[in-house]
Structures are given as structure tokens and as C-alpha cells.
Design an enzyme around this catalytic site. Structure first.
Site, PDB file in Angstrom:
ATOM      1  N   LYS A 148       0.859  -1.187   0.000  1.00  0.00           N
ATOM      2  CA  LYS A 148       0.000   0.000   0.000  1.00  0.00           C
ATOM      3  C   LYS A 148       0.894   1.236   0.000  1.00  0.00           C
ATOM      4  O   LYS A 148       1.751   1.392   0.888  1.00  0.00           O
ATOM      5  CB  LYS A 148      -0.846  -0.037   1.260  1.00  0.00           C
ATOM      6  CG  LYS A 148      -2.245   0.486   1.112  1.00  0.00           C
ATOM      7  CD  LYS A 148      -3.006   0.151   2.391  1.00  0.00           C
ATOM      8  CE  LYS A 148      -4.353   0.795   2.394  1.00  0.00           C
ATOM      9  NZ  LYS A 148      -4.979   0.660   3.716  1.00  0.00           N
TER      10      LYS A 148
HETATM   11  C1  E4P Z   1      -8.412   1.577   3.525  1.00  0.00           C
HETATM   12  O1  E4P Z   1      -7.593   0.811   3.074  1.00  0.00           O
HETATM   13  C2  E4P Z   1      -8.258   2.282   4.799  1.00  0.00           C
HETATM   14  O2  E4P Z   1      -7.573   1.429   5.689  1.00  0.00           O
HETATM   15  C3  E4P Z   1      -9.560   2.597   5.477  1.00  0.00           C
HETATM   16  O3  E4P Z   1     -10.671   2.238   4.699  1.00  0.00           O
HETATM   17  C4  E4P Z   1      -9.627   3.971   6.066  1.00  0.00           C
HETATM   18  O4  E4P Z   1     -10.871   4.143   6.691  1.00  0.00           O
HETATM   19  P1  E4P Z   1     -11.157   5.277   7.763  1.00  0.00           P
HETATM   20  O5  E4P Z   1     -11.444   6.539   7.034  1.00  0.00           O
HETATM   21  O6  E4P Z   1     -12.368   4.777   8.500  1.00  0.00           O
HETATM   22  O7  E4P Z   1      -9.947   5.365   8.640  1.00  0.00           O
END
Ligand code: E4P
Length: 217
Positions: free
Chosen positions: A83
């Protein structure tokens, strides 16, 4: 639509995986912090439970640093998706890693312009953050629609991974718009099963079945 669990809690992942409906997992530094565990240990354990893509995020902000961290993470298993943030360095790393056959999840996408760049960089997944856009009175779902249109115009293979999910309708609406994948907290995935008429129907069928006095086995 593929379902990923957005969590670093192994018990939640095991529980969802047991349904046979879980296709992958996404983690991020905040979720790792919440788990209170060692990053590499958690990712290894998740990768041993789930055979689909498991996203593990780099924290370096420069290209060389990202590549060094990616080299450690990709050794954990073949189904680790690296990522990277949607920055020039992140997309440079995306291009290098995907060119090498590594899955890349480009995260923190908040505009269709950014999504276009990620597809050009060869991202496996683009993660538009719907909930965080809604939080600032913007329209997260419109972003999914715009990315779908752009990717279809050019036949980009990058999969739209709807992220930052706050409630079940975010999942349903993303599915209607053709998002390829959704990643959501397990609690929200479980909510998809629920309908009061299902519970009422089961109760009344069971009552009538008992009245027949029969058994199937
Ligand atoms: C995606 O890969 C992220 O980890 C996640 O969806 C972020 O979500 P949040 O806005 O609830 O932290």
C-alpha cells in the site's frame, strides 16, 4: 464484488473468513496501532489465514525508503499488496513494484484526477476514501462513479477498492456503481446480513415446524 476486511484484528478476520465470503484484508498504520501488535507479525498472521490480497502499508515518504520497506513486506507472502500513498513518490514506487509483478494498493485517493494517475502508474487497486469525503460534506459516492467512468473509458485494469466505509449503504451504493472491491470494518460487513423480516420469518417457520412434530434427521 470482492469483500475485504479493513482491520488488523486477527479474531475478526478469522470469524469473517469462516463465512467463505472474505476475499482479502486491508490494514493501515492506524489499524496496526489499534491492534497493539508488531506490524510484521500481524501481517504474517493475516496472510496465513487469508489467501486473497492482504494490504500492508509503507510509511516512508520518499521513493527509496518506500522501496526498501516494500522489499521487506513483499517477502512475507506472494499475496501481500503493497500500500503506497497517492503522492509522486508513491506512484513512482507503484510503477516500479507493479512492473515487477507485485500487487499495489494506492491509498488515500480523494479525487478522480488522482485515480487517473494511479491507473497510469499500473496500480492493482485504487482506494477512494468515501467516508472521509462525506465527513467534509463532499460526495464520496460521486467519486466512485467518476472513477468507474474514467477507467471504463480507457479499459484500465486497476480495480476500484471502495474504502473508508462508514455504513452498509456505502457498500450497496458502491456495488451499484460498479466498484470492484469494498473494504469495510467487519462490524459493517456483518450488518449486511441483517433484516428484521428474516428473523421474523425464521421464528414463524420454526414455530410451525415444531407444530408438525417432524424431524429432518
Ligand atoms: C483503507 O484501506 C483504509 O484502511 C480505510 O478504509 C480507512 O478508513 P477510515 O477513514 O475509517 O480510517
Amino acid at each position: 464484488m470482492k469483500f475485504f476486511a479493513d482491520t488488523a484484528e486477527i479474531s475478526e478476520i478469522r470469524e469473517l473468513a469462516a463465512t467463505g465470503l472474505l476475499d482479502g484484508v486491508t490494514t493501515n498504520p492506524s489499524l496496526i496501532h489499534k491492534s497493539g501488535r508488531n506490524f510484521l507479525d500481524v501481517v504474517k498472521e493475516i496472510a496465513s489465514v487469508v489467501s486473497g490480497p492482504v494490504s500492508a502499508e509503507v510509511v516512508a515518504l520518499d521513493y527509496d525508503g518506500m522501496m526498501r520497506e516494500a522489499a521487506v513486506l513483499r517477502k512475507i507472502a506472494d499475496h501481500i499488496a503493497i500500500k503506497v500513498p497517492l503522492t509522486p513518490a508513491g506512484l513512482k514506487a507503484c510503477k516500479a513494484l507493479s512492473g515487477d509483478g507485485t500487487m499495489v494498493n494506492v491509498t488515500l485517493c480523494f479525487s478522480s484526477a488522482q485515480a487517473l494517475l494511479a491507473a497510469k502508474a499500473g496500480a492493482t487497486f485504487i482506494s477512494p476514501f468515501i467516508g472521509r469525503l462525506d465527513d467534509i460534506s463532499s460526495d464520496g459516492m460521486q467519486l466512485i462513479a467518476d472513477i468507474r467512468l474514467i477507467y471504463d473509458n480507457y479499459d484500465y485494469g486497476t480495480q476500484i477498492l471502495a474504502a473508508s466505509i462508514r455504513h452498509p449503504m456505502h457498500i450497496v451504493d458502491s456495488a451499484k456503481l460498479g466498484a470492484d472491491v469494498v473494504t469495510a470494518p467487519p462490524k459493517i460487513i456483518w450488518q449486511l446480513f441483517k433484516h428484521p423480516l428474516t428473523d421474523l420469518g425464521i421464528a414463524s417457520f420454526l414455530k410451525d415446524w415444531e407444530a408438525t412434530g417432524q424431524k429432518i434427521v
